[in-house]
Design a protein around this motif. Structure first.
Motif, PDB file in Angstrom:
ATOM      1  N   LEU A   1       7.218   2.849   1.518  1.00 56.97           N
ATOM      2  CA  LEU A   1       5.979   3.293   2.182  1.00 56.97           C
ATOM      3  C   LEU A   1       4.835   3.281   1.186  1.00 56.97           C
ATOM      4  O   LEU A   1       3.747   2.776   1.474  1.00 56.97           O
ATOM      5  CB  LEU A   1       6.161   4.691   2.774  1.00 56.97           C
ATOM      6  CG  LEU A   1       4.883   5.391   3.245  1.00 56.97           C
ATOM      7  CD1 LEU A   1       4.287   4.660   4.428  1.00 56.97           C
ATOM      8  CD2 LEU A   1       5.166   6.828   3.601  1.00 56.97           C
ATOM      9  N   VAL A   2       5.077   3.804   0.003  1.00 55.14           N
ATOM     10  CA  VAL A   2       4.033   3.856  -1.015  1.00 55.14           C
ATOM     11  C   VAL A   2       3.728   2.465  -1.553  1.00 55.14           C
ATOM     12  O   VAL A   2       2.566   2.109  -1.761  1.00 55.14           O
ATOM     13  CB  VAL A   2       4.449   4.803  -2.162  1.00 55.14           C
ATOM     14  CG1 VAL A   2       3.488   4.729  -3.319  1.00 55.14           C
ATOM     15  CG2 VAL A   2       4.572   6.225  -1.653  1.00 55.14           C
ATOM     16  N   VAL A   3       4.745   1.650  -1.748  1.00 52.89           N
ATOM     17  CA  VAL A   3       4.554   0.325  -2.340  1.00 52.89           C
ATOM     18  C   VAL A   3       3.869  -0.629  -1.370  1.00 52.89           C
ATOM     19  O   VAL A   3       2.972  -1.372  -1.758  1.00 52.89           O
ATOM     20  CB  VAL A   3       5.913  -0.245  -2.808  1.00 52.89           C
ATOM     21  CG1 VAL A   3       5.773  -1.689  -3.263  1.00 52.89           C
ATOM     22  CG2 VAL A   3       6.476   0.606  -3.931  1.00 52.89           C
ATOM     23  N   THR A   4       4.272  -0.613  -0.104  1.00 56.51           N
ATOM     24  CA  THR A   4       3.748  -1.585   0.859  1.00 56.51           C
ATOM     25  C   THR A   4       2.673  -1.030   1.776  1.00 56.51           C
ATOM     26  O   THR A   4       2.010  -1.795   2.455  1.00 56.51           O
ATOM     27  CB  THR A   4       4.880  -2.132   1.749  1.00 56.51           C
ATOM     28  OG1 THR A   4       5.411  -1.054   2.532  1.00 56.51           O
ATOM     29  CG2 THR A   4       5.961  -2.773   0.930  1.00 56.51           C
ATOM     30  N   ALA A   5       2.530   0.286   1.830  1.00 51.22           N
ATOM     31  CA  ALA A   5       1.570   0.940   2.728  1.00 51.22           C
ATOM     32  C   ALA A   5       1.831   0.600   4.193  1.00 51.22           C
ATOM     33  O   ALA A   5       0.905   0.504   4.994  1.00 51.22           O
ATOM     34  CB  ALA A   5       0.131   0.607   2.346  1.00 51.22           C
ATOM     35  N   MET A   6       3.094   0.413   4.544  1.00 57.40           N
ATOM     36  CA  MET A   6       3.466   0.160   5.938  1.00 57.40           C
ATOM     37  C   MET A   6       3.881   1.487   6.563  1.00 57.40           C
ATOM     38  O   MET A   6       4.905   2.067   6.171  1.00 57.40           O
ATOM     39  CB  MET A   6       4.603  -0.853   6.017  1.00 57.40           C
ATOM     40  CG  MET A   6       4.189  -2.252   5.611  1.00 57.40           C
ATOM     41  SD  MET A   6       5.534  -3.444   5.709  1.00 57.40           S
ATOM     42  CE  MET A   6       5.962  -3.379   7.427  1.00 57.40           C
ATOM     43  N   PRO A   7       3.137   1.987   7.529  1.00 56.61           N
ATOM     44  CA  PRO A   7       3.428   3.300   8.100  1.00 56.61           C
ATOM     45  C   PRO A   7       4.759   3.376   8.846  1.00 56.61           C
ATOM     46  O   PRO A   7       5.258   4.468   9.095  1.00 56.61           O
ATOM     47  CB  PRO A   7       2.258   3.550   9.047  1.00 56.61           C
ATOM     48  CG  PRO A   7       1.693   2.209   9.334  1.00 56.61           C
ATOM     49  CD  PRO A   7       1.963   1.368   8.129  1.00 56.61           C
ATOM     50  N   GLU A   8       5.336   2.239   9.160  1.00 53.05           N
ATOM     51  CA  GLU A   8       6.626   2.251   9.843  1.00 53.05           C
ATOM     52  C   GLU A   8       7.697   2.929   8.987  1.00 53.05           C
ATOM     53  O   GLU A   8       8.606   3.577   9.509  1.00 53.05           O
ATOM     54  CB  GLU A   8       7.069   0.827  10.204  1.00 53.05           C
ATOM     55  CG  GLU A   8       6.246   0.181  11.302  1.00 53.05           C
ATOM     56  CD  GLU A   8       4.936  -0.428  10.809  1.00 53.05           C
ATOM     57  OE1 GLU A   8       4.669  -0.398   9.593  1.00 53.05           O
ATOM     58  OE2 GLU A   8       4.172  -0.920  11.648  1.00 53.05           O
ATOM     59  N   PHE A   9       7.597   2.794   7.668  1.00 52.68           N
ATOM     60  CA  PHE A   9       8.560   3.453   6.788  1.00 52.68           C
ATOM     61  C   PHE A   9       8.457   4.970   6.896  1.00 52.68           C
ATOM     62  O   PHE A   9       9.456   5.677   6.788  1.00 52.68           O
ATOM     63  CB  PHE A   9       8.376   3.001   5.334  1.00 52.68           C
ATOM     64  CG  PHE A   9       8.895   1.616   5.082  1.00 52.68           C
ATOM     65  CD1 PHE A   9      10.246   1.346   5.112  1.00 52.68           C
ATOM     66  CD2 PHE A   9       8.019   0.577   4.815  1.00 52.68           C
ATOM     67  CE1 PHE A   9      10.735   0.067   4.887  1.00 52.68           C
ATOM     68  CE2 PHE A   9       8.487  -0.703   4.590  1.00 52.68           C
ATOM     69  CZ  PHE A   9       9.846  -0.967   4.628  1.00 52.68           C
ATOM     70  N   ALA A  10       7.245   5.484   7.109  1.00 56.30           N
ATOM     71  CA  ALA A  10       7.083   6.936   7.288  1.00 56.30           C
ATOM     72  C   ALA A  10       7.761   7.381   8.575  1.00 56.30           C
ATOM     73  O   ALA A  10       8.345   8.473   8.629  1.00 56.30           O
ATOM     74  CB  ALA A  10       5.606   7.302   7.307  1.00 56.30           C
ATOM     75  N   MET A  11       7.694   6.566   9.597  1.00 55.72           N
ATOM     76  CA  MET A  11       8.331   6.914  10.865  1.00 55.72           C
ATOM     77  C   MET A  11       9.853   6.885  10.744  1.00 55.72           C
ATOM     78  O   MET A  11      10.540   7.732  11.326  1.00 55.72           O
ATOM     79  CB  MET A  11       7.834   5.972  11.954  1.00 55.72           C
ATOM     80  CG  MET A  11       6.331   6.109  12.182  1.00 55.72           C
ATOM     81  SD  MET A  11       5.700   4.849  13.272  1.00 55.72           S
ATOM     82  CE  MET A  11       4.003   4.798  12.768  1.00 55.72           C
TER      83      MET A  11
END
Length: 143
Positions: free
Chosen positions: A21-31
């Protein structure tokens, strides 16, 4: 794996999902991480392995299905409140020193700006009101 409770593994999984999430800034990882946290809650309260996986999948899919379209809609909207140079375009100003195609001075939003006329053959005398159509660097383009 027998020495460590299942809820700890789910917390490790949630933390591990935080790294991409931090490396790619893809919010799907937060979900997905939220789904892992929900599964950790189920594991902590004594739920079985199948229930934990179902909760993880259900929460993750629900968040992606609900939150992602809302986030995309907000990302593609223009901001309601313009700031900076964009806020000055379209405003009226008062000519302080004669403005023509080569330059002059105006008072815009309480500040003195250098200005030039959009139409190089047109001139505006001191005291006239002009409209700002663009800003180029520190120079207002007026009509």
């Amino acid at each position: 794996m027998n020495d460590i409770d299942a809820w700890v593994w789910w917390l490790v999984c949630a933390a591990a999902l935080g790294i991409p999430l931090v490396v790619t800034a893809m919010p799907e990882f937060a979900m997905l991480a939220a789904g892992a946290l929900a599964a950790a809650g189920v594991a902590g309260s004594g739920g079985g392995g199948i229930l934990q996986v179902l909760v993880f999948a259900g929460v993750s899919v629900a968040l992606i299905a609900v939150v992602r379209p809302i986030a995309n809609r907000h990302r593609h909207q223009r901001p309601q409140h313009v700031t900076g140079i964009d806020a000055l375009k379209g405003r009226q100003a008062v000519v302080l020193e004669r403005v023509d195609g080569s330059g002059g001075r105006i008072k815009l939003a309480g500040e003195v700006w250098s200005a030039r006329a959009l139409d190089g053959g047109r001139a505006y005398d001191a005291g006239q009101e002009v409209d700002v159509v663009d800003i180029e660097g520190a120079t207002a383009i007026v009509i």
